[in-house]
Design a protein around this motif. Structure first.
Motif, PDB file in Angstrom:
ATOM      1  N   ARG A   4      11.949 -19.639  -4.821  1.00 52.07           N
ATOM      2  CA  ARG A   4      12.093 -18.842  -5.131  1.00 52.07           C
ATOM      3  C   ARG A   4      12.830 -17.803  -4.370  1.00 52.07           C
ATOM      4  O   ARG A   4      14.149 -18.789  -4.110  1.00 52.07           O
ATOM      5  CB  ARG A   4      10.701 -18.098  -3.970  1.00 52.07           C
ATOM      6  N   ILE A   5      13.756 -16.763  -5.021  1.00 50.06           N
ATOM      7  CA  ILE A   5      15.091 -16.839  -5.281  1.00 50.06           C
ATOM      8  C   ILE A   5      14.301 -15.261  -4.009  1.00 50.06           C
ATOM      9  O   ILE A   5      14.472 -14.625  -4.043  1.00 50.06           O
ATOM     10  CB  ILE A   5      15.184 -15.690  -6.518  1.00 50.06           C
ATOM     11  N   PRO A   6      16.193 -16.078  -2.970  1.00 50.09           N
ATOM     12  CA  PRO A   6      16.068 -15.268  -1.686  1.00 50.09           C
ATOM     13  C   PRO A   6      16.706 -13.543  -2.107  1.00 50.09           C
ATOM     14  O   PRO A   6      17.370 -13.165  -3.433  1.00 50.09           O
ATOM     15  CB  PRO A   6      18.165 -15.994  -1.723  1.00 50.09           C
ATOM     16  N   GLN A 893      11.837   1.743 -24.554  1.00 49.58           N
ATOM     17  CA  GLN A 893      12.135   0.041 -23.304  1.00 49.58           C
ATOM     18  C   GLN A 893      11.872   1.368 -22.556  1.00 49.58           C
ATOM     19  O   GLN A 893      12.703   1.879 -21.235  1.00 49.58           O
ATOM     20  CB  GLN A 893      14.148   0.943 -24.005  1.00 49.58           C
ATOM     21  N   THR A 894      11.072   0.109 -21.937  1.00 44.13           N
ATOM     22  CA  THR A 894      10.722   0.484 -20.073  1.00 44.13           C
ATOM     23  C   THR A 894      11.150  -0.551 -19.180  1.00 44.13           C
ATOM     24  O   THR A 894      11.237  -1.635 -20.109  1.00 44.13           O
ATOM     25  CB  THR A 894       8.706   0.596 -20.267  1.00 44.13           C
ATOM     26  N   VAL A 895      11.562   0.622 -18.238  1.00 46.51           N
ATOM     27  CA  VAL A 895      11.925   0.031 -16.879  1.00 46.51           C
ATOM     28  C   VAL A 895      10.510  -1.097 -15.802  1.00 46.51           C
ATOM     29  O   VAL A 895      10.301   0.650 -14.793  1.00 46.51           O
ATOM     30  CB  VAL A 895      12.972  -0.431 -16.156  1.00 46.51           C
ATOM     31  N   LEU A 896       9.840  -1.885 -15.741  1.00 48.35           N
ATOM     32  CA  LEU A 896       8.471  -1.838 -15.278  1.00 48.35           C
ATOM     33  C   LEU A 896       8.546  -3.152 -13.827  1.00 48.35           C
ATOM     34  O   LEU A 896       9.149  -3.969 -14.214  1.00 48.35           O
ATOM     35  CB  LEU A 896       7.111  -2.104 -16.287  1.00 48.35           C
ATOM     36  N   PRO A 897       7.919  -2.647 -12.785  1.00 49.80           N
ATOM     37  CA  PRO A 897       8.299  -4.119 -11.826  1.00 49.80           C
ATOM     38  C   PRO A 897       7.493  -5.503 -12.243  1.00 49.80           C
ATOM     39  O   PRO A 897       7.976  -6.360 -12.403  1.00 49.80           O
ATOM     40  CB  PRO A 897       6.684  -3.440 -10.772  1.00 49.80           C
ATOM     41  N   ALA A 898       6.274  -5.235 -13.570  1.00 52.61           N
ATOM     42  CA  ALA A 898       6.088  -6.802 -13.843  1.00 52.61           C
ATOM     43  C   ALA A 898       7.082  -7.584 -15.083  1.00 52.61           C
ATOM     44  O   ALA A 898       7.374  -8.634 -14.677  1.00 52.61           O
ATOM     45  CB  ALA A 898       5.094  -5.934 -15.707  1.00 52.61           C
ATOM     46  N   GLN A 899       7.990  -6.423 -14.841  1.00 48.81           N
ATOM     47  CA  GLN A 899       9.197  -6.823 -15.538  1.00 48.81           C
ATOM     48  C   GLN A 899      10.712  -8.365 -14.725  1.00 48.81           C
ATOM     49  O   GLN A 899      10.708  -9.541 -14.522  1.00 48.81           O
ATOM     50  CB  GLN A 899      10.088  -6.252 -16.522  1.00 48.81           C
ATOM     51  N   SER A 900      10.332  -7.314 -13.601  1.00 47.30           N
ATOM     52  CA  SER A 900      11.075  -7.896 -12.599  1.00 47.30           C
ATOM     53  C   SER A 900      10.383  -9.072 -11.910  1.00 47.30           C
ATOM     54  O   SER A 900      10.867 -10.402 -11.321  1.00 47.30           O
ATOM     55  CB  SER A 900      11.555  -6.991 -11.776  1.00 47.30           C
ATOM     56  N   LEU A 901       8.966  -9.400 -11.787  1.00 49.35           N
ATOM     57  CA  LEU A 901       7.561 -10.537 -11.631  1.00 49.35           C
ATOM     58  C   LEU A 901       7.660 -11.417 -12.726  1.00 49.35           C
ATOM     59  O   LEU A 901       7.450 -13.015 -11.739  1.00 49.35           O
ATOM     60  CB  LEU A 901       6.546  -9.856 -11.062  1.00 49.35           C
ATOM     61  N   PHE A 902       8.260 -11.029 -13.189  1.00 44.77           N
ATOM     62  CA  PHE A 902       8.252 -12.097 -14.269  1.00 44.77           C
ATOM     63  C   PHE A 902       9.473 -12.888 -14.298  1.00 44.77           C
ATOM     64  O   PHE A 902       9.535 -15.143 -15.051  1.00 44.77           O
ATOM     65  CB  PHE A 902       8.107 -11.802 -16.273  1.00 44.77           C
ATOM     66  N   LEU A 903      11.054 -12.702 -14.106  1.00 40.32           N
ATOM     67  CA  LEU A 903      11.318 -13.152 -13.794  1.00 40.32           C
ATOM     68  C   LEU A 903      11.606 -13.543 -12.834  1.00 40.32           C
ATOM     69  O   LEU A 903      11.881 -15.568 -12.573  1.00 40.32           O
ATOM     70  CB  LEU A 903      13.065 -12.378 -14.041  1.00 40.32           C
ATOM     71  N   LEU A 904      10.920 -13.575 -12.066  1.00 38.65           N
ATOM     72  CA  LEU A 904      10.558 -14.135 -10.864  1.00 38.65           C
ATOM     73  C   LEU A 904       9.892 -15.271 -10.520  1.00 38.65           C
ATOM     74  O   LEU A 904       9.888 -16.200  -9.949  1.00 38.65           O
ATOM     75  CB  LEU A 904      10.308 -13.055  -9.191  1.00 38.65           C
ATOM     76  N   ASN A 905       8.370 -15.084 -11.469  1.00 44.28           N
ATOM     77  CA  ASN A 905       6.980 -16.044 -10.658  1.00 44.28           C
ATOM     78  C   ASN A 905       7.114 -16.381 -12.315  1.00 44.28           C
ATOM     79  O   ASN A 905       5.910 -17.972 -12.029  1.00 44.28           O
ATOM     80  CB  ASN A 905       6.518 -15.053 -10.517  1.00 44.28           C
ATOM     81  N   SER A 906       7.166 -16.775 -13.438  1.00 48.39           N
ATOM     82  CA  SER A 906       7.038 -16.901 -14.618  1.00 48.39           C
ATOM     83  C   SER A 906       7.658 -18.987 -15.255  1.00 48.39           C
ATOM     84  O   SER A 906       8.189 -18.846 -14.413  1.00 48.39           O
ATOM     85  CB  SER A 906       8.124 -16.875 -15.493  1.00 48.39           C
ATOM     86  N   ALA A 984      18.009 -13.598 -13.854  1.00 52.15           N
ATOM     87  CA  ALA A 984      17.019 -11.748 -14.027  1.00 52.15           C
ATOM     88  C   ALA A 984      18.475 -11.021 -13.739  1.00 52.15           C
ATOM     89  O   ALA A 984      17.816  -9.825 -13.374  1.00 52.15           O
ATOM     90  CB  ALA A 984      16.913 -11.635 -12.202  1.00 52.15           C
ATOM     91  N   ALA A 985      19.811 -11.146 -13.452  1.00 49.95           N
ATOM     92  CA  ALA A 985      20.711 -10.422 -13.585  1.00 49.95           C
ATOM     93  C   ALA A 985      20.709  -8.997 -14.896  1.00 49.95           C
ATOM     94  O   ALA A 985      20.733  -9.802 -15.522  1.00 49.95           O
ATOM     95  CB  ALA A 985      22.075 -11.081 -13.445  1.00 49.95           C
TER      96      ALA A 985
END
Length: 992
Positions: A4-6, A893-906, A984-985
């Protein structure tokens, strides 16, 4: 191992997200307007207006469906539609015959109900503020019809800051800024400019060494360094892969049908060939007019080589790869195919939604229904080849496919050789004997022990001459694995009866269940088999395999059939690649009897000749089969290189009648095949000189080639503007026309009309070179501006309509995945071969969710992943990947929580972070600071600053300390955590 990313590091690296605009008060999106007009309104008009419109004699349930207000208000039972929620929408209940029964006489087809459900799910967008008359608008303003007018060619204007422009593009842009009292921002810093250029041209970032080399050269001469880099990038194969993906968006590319309305999703196993065609054409810089012509009418263009011929056939896949509605209970299926082709060509090429005129005169553009059916006649006179459609006829009736061959279609010389008398040399008999045949007879007379069924003749010149007759024989101790070789000549037309003829059977004679191996030539029973070889294993198993080569009557052909276990191979005329190769269960048991020239019970006997029959108690190899034919000295068959989707001319081209309300239930007047006419008349008036050329179509042709020439004529107002705008959009982040797929009345107006027309004319003058167009734009100072700007610029140009700065953009789904793979060292830059579903012709969602198993792991570039509709690659799905159902010139060009979750959990991101971590820690002598610097250079193409370096070192130290006291199950890879944080940056995901 997972990690997990701190939260602190993630917050520091991600930074603030860019918000998206709310949709609540927006004007109806153009794609939703088109969906309503093309899909929804025709259903309402045809099935609902009789009882639920203001003009109805009696309004059922006080429900009006002929206006947006009426649908939302509903009737006696409440609102008919709840936008975004089909389950709560009473209209859908009624269509399903649940709470009510609408229409009362007969329910809608499942595909029509699916359209209404889709419409509600998408938000029930409805452009009908009030119901209007169905006739066309009588007049338009020049501003409304701006795209229909000829280009206005003006010289680049003079500017006050004469040292700022690098060329004509900059003069147009700066002139408009000066007119508005605005100023451009500063030039982009060199590292940011090179990163932008790499992503825009090849879709990948530069290396740190490439940045350093460019900075060094550009410091001496910025523009000369830019020219060198641009030319080098344009020559790379990665250019075609990146820009080919842009065109595939426009071409609504997909490798499966998508939901057909009956919840079926059939694979398109040959669609990948069109993908490869596009990449190749972009890399070769095929002129744009030729590029379009190949895709619309490639099958009608001359070709000097077989390779070029195959390429042109594949190009027509542009018209065949579209998503298709279910054919079940759908009498309009053929016209639905035509509608998709009209919509794709008009939208992709001209930026006009002509398909809206299928049911009624266009509501807002000067396109009458008559013009729609003039185009429909062209595509209706063409045969669309999409294949078996998952072998599910409820989705789509099966069609043939283009056959790609090693030789050009023969002009007749080879055909005449094959018709010549069969006179085989001694070498052929010697070669046959070396293979130890159990039976080997020339058939110049009836072999001993054989039996005639019907009348036949034998001679040394013609061998066995059969007239609706056949022969029977047997072979002692014939093994389960065997081979049969013979020559035949069929004299019957291939479309004379359901099965043209059976040639050979091994099986029990006279048994009506006909167990055995039955080799024959197909007739009219199955259009896919007409004139082609097939093997059938009897009425109990009812399985068969078919070939693809049409066998011309009156020609001598050599056939070898090889049985090896459950595998059947059939070779035709010495071609090394089998004509038929697949599994077919054996049903002949221990039977060693056979029939020759007819099936085992006498069905469909041969009218023709048989010669040189050989039977082997073994399975011959490919080499044996080829050597046997080579020894004959007879013409070799044409090697088939594969199959491709596409179109070809219909047998009988014909004009199309107007379909009243868009359906075949009631037909109107016949319309001669042609193109748009009313739109030109609207702007031309009574002028004698036409704006665009007349379209003349010969009676014997579909008119596709003529349409392609008409679309690409230099006088066309839209075609060249539309493509220039598409290229500008991809390079600048926004088009000169903000609606790239809609240049009609409801589309946006160009921000720089003079520049748009100048670019279009320059594009034509350069011969339609897409690379030349891109080169001219990226070498402009306008392109090279920074994305940073001050408050003065923001006040003067808040929306950047004046192009005072460059737009910061997020990486596309493909760019993000490819960049992660490149950073981790896993990216394979070699082109991938074929597709993971190229051998799968089936429904991919039966059972449900099976589609996900068809995606295979790949480290090739993302364009080579399998793009199945309704089942996209998981590594791309979160980042606004087009659905492939419609022309998409501009991605969301959406910014959605699913995108951040992908970068965290994929699992993909985690795996690549671990791969990168392995590279970072490969040198045991490197310090922590050096490892951090290496990670930054791999991902962000720069060194970390002092603050970033210290934070990263602190993070690694903390994680290593925690690992030393943690159990194995709770340990994380410290360096993988850092690498994943860098992926993820914002800086990694955005281009300045």
């Amino acid at each position: 191992m997972t990690h997990r990313i701190p939260q602190l590091l993630f917050a520091l690296l991600i930074g603030p997200v860019i918000g998206s605009n709310a949709l609540g008060q927006e004007q109806i999106p153009n794609q939703e307007r088109a969906f309503f007009e093309e899909k929804v309104r025709p259903i309402l008009v045809t099935h609902c207006y009789e009882c639920h419109a203001e003009a109805s004699k009696e309004i059922g349930g006080k429900l009006l469906l002929d206006s947006r207000a009426g649908i939302l208000k509903g009737g006696e039972s409440g609102p008919a539609v709840v936008p975004g929620d089909p389950e709560k929408s009473l209209l859908l209940d009624a269509l399903h015959y649940e709470s009510f029964e609408m229409p009362p006489d007969k329910p809608l087809s499942e595909s029509e109900i699916h359209v209404i459900s889709q419409w509600i799910q998408r938000g029930a967008w409805d452009p009908r503020t009030k119901e209007v008359k169905t006739g066309p608008k009588e007049s338009w303003t020049p501003e409304e019809l701006w795209s229909f007018y000829p280009r206005k060619l003006t010289d680049p204007p003079s500017v006050e800051q004469k040292d700022w422009p690098l060329g004509p593009i900059d003069q147009f842009v700066l002139h408009q800024m000066e007119q508005a009292g605005a100023q451009p921002t500063a030039d982009a810093e060199l590292p940011a400019l090179l990163r932008r250029l790499y992503y825009d041209l090849i879709g990948l970032p530069p290396s740190v060494k490439e940045i350093e080399s460019f900075v060094q050269a550009a410091t001496k001469d910025r523009q000369l360094a830019m020219q060198a880099v641009v030319d080098e990038l344009l020559s790379r194969p990665q250019f075609g892969e990146h820009w080919g993906r842009h065109w595939l968006d426009v071409a609504r590319y997909g490798e499966s049908n998508g939901n057909d309305g009956l919840s079926r999703n059939a694979t398109f196993p040959h669609a990948w060939r069109y993908r490869d065609y596009v990449i190749d054409a972009i890399n070769r810089d095929v002129p744009y007019d030729r590029f379009l012509t190949e895709q619309i009418a490639g099958d009608l263009l001359p070709a000097a080589t077989a390779q070029e011929r195959n390429r042109l056939l594949v190009a027509t896949g542009f018209l065949a790869i579209g998503s298709k509605p279910a054919s079940a209970m759908n009498k309009d299926f053929p016209m639905d195919i035509v509608d998709d082709q009209i919509n794709t060509v008009s939208t992709a090429v001209m930026g006009l939604s002509v398909a809206c005129a299928r049911c009624h005169d266009h509501k807002h553009d000067p396109i009458p229904t008559r013009d729609y059916y003039a185009l429909a006649g062209i595509f209706k006179s063409s045969e669309t080849l999409y294949g078996a459609a998952g072998n599910e006829k409820l989705t789509a009736p099966p069609t043939e496919l283009h056959i790609l061959q090693s030789e050009l279609p023969d002009a007749g010389a080879k055909l005449e050789q094959m018709k010549a008398s069969l006179d085989l040399p001694a070498e052929y008999f010697d070669q046959t004997q070396q293979l130890n045949p159990a039976v080997n007879v020339p058939l110049d007379q009836l072999p001993e022990g054989w039996k005639e069924v019907g009348s036949s003749k034998f001679s040394q010149a013609e061998f066995a001459q059969l007239r609706e007759s056949y022969l029977e024989g047997s072979a002692a101790d014939l093994t389960a694995d065997y081979t049969v070789s013979f020559w035949f000549k069929n004299e019957m037309d291939n479309n004379a009866r359901p099965i043209t003829t059976y040639l050979f059977t091994r099986g029990e004679l006279g048994n009506k269940e006909i167990p055995g191996d039955h080799l024959g030539i197909g007739g009219t029973h199955d259009p896919k088999r007409t004139g082609r070889l097939f093997v059938f294993n009897g009425n109990k198993k009812k399985a068969s395999l078919g070939g693809s080569t049409i066998i011309s009557p009156g020609t001598w052909n050599h056939v070898v059939m090889v049985r090896q276990g459950d595998r059947i191979r059939v070779y035709l005329n010495g071609v090394q690649k089998p004509e038929i190769d697949g599994k077919l269960e054996s049903t002949f048991g221990n039977e060693s009897r056979f029939s020759f020239g007819g099936r085992s019970e006498g069905f469909a006997p041969l009218t023709g000749n048989l010669a040189h029959f050989s039977l082997f108690s073994q399975s011959l190899s490919d080499t044996d089969v080829v050597s046997l034919h080579d020894a004959s000295g007879r013409p070799k068959g044409v090697t088939q290189l594969g199959l491709a989707m596409g179109v070809r001319e219909a047998t009988k081209p014909a004009d199309c009648k107007v379909h009243i309300n868009g359906t075949s239930a009631k037909l109107g007047a016949e319309v001669p095949r042609g193109a748009l006419t009313a739109c030109w008349k609207a702007v031309q008036g009574e002028a004698s000189s036409p704006i665009v050329p007349d379209l003349t179509i010969p009676d014997a042709g579909s008119g596709r080639l003529e349409l392609a020439h008409w679309l690409t004529d230099p006088r066309q107002p839209q075609t060249w503007r539309v493509m220039v705008n598409r290229v500008w959009l991809k390079l600048m982040g926004e088009g000169l026309v903000a609606t790239p797929d809609d240049f009609g009345v409801y589309g946006a107006r160009p921000t720089h009309p003079e520049l748009l027309d100048w670019l279009a004319q320059d594009f034509i003058d350069r011969g339609g070179s897409i690379k030349g167009l891109i080169r001219s734009i990226v070498l402009s100072r306008t392109y090279q501006l920074s994305s940073d700007y001050d408050s003065i610029i923001a006040d003067r140009d808040p929306e950047n309509r004046l192009l005072t700065r460059h737009r910061k953009r997020r990486l596309s789904a493909e760019q993000l995945r490819d960049s992660i793979l490149l950073a981790s060292g896993a990216l394979n830059l070699e082109p991938a071969a074929g597709s993971s579903i190229q051998d799968i012709d089936a429904l991919i969602n039966k059972p449900p969710h099976e589609a996900s198993t068809l995606h295979q792991p790949s480290n090739h570039r993302s364009i080579y992943l399998c793009y199945m509709r309704n089942a996209p690659p998981a590594q791309l799905a979160a980042f606004d990947l087009p659905d492939g159902l419609k022309v998409t010139g501009k991605r969301n060009q959406t910014v959605l929580p699913a995108q951040s979750l992908f970068l965290l959990n994929s699992p993909f991101v985690i795996e690549q972070a671990e791969n990168l971590a392995s590279k970072v820690t490969a040198d045991p002598k490197a310090t922590t600071e050096e490892k951090v610097t290496f990670a930054f250079r791999q991902t962000l193409q720069r060194d970390p600053n002092e603050s970033e370096l210290q934070q990263a070192v602190t993070l690694i130290d903390r994680l290593e300390s925690e690992n030393s006291s943690a159990s194995d199950s709770h340990q994380v890879h410290p360096w993988a955590v850092l690498c994943q944080g860098l992926f993820a940056a914002n800086e990694f995901r955005y281009v300045d």
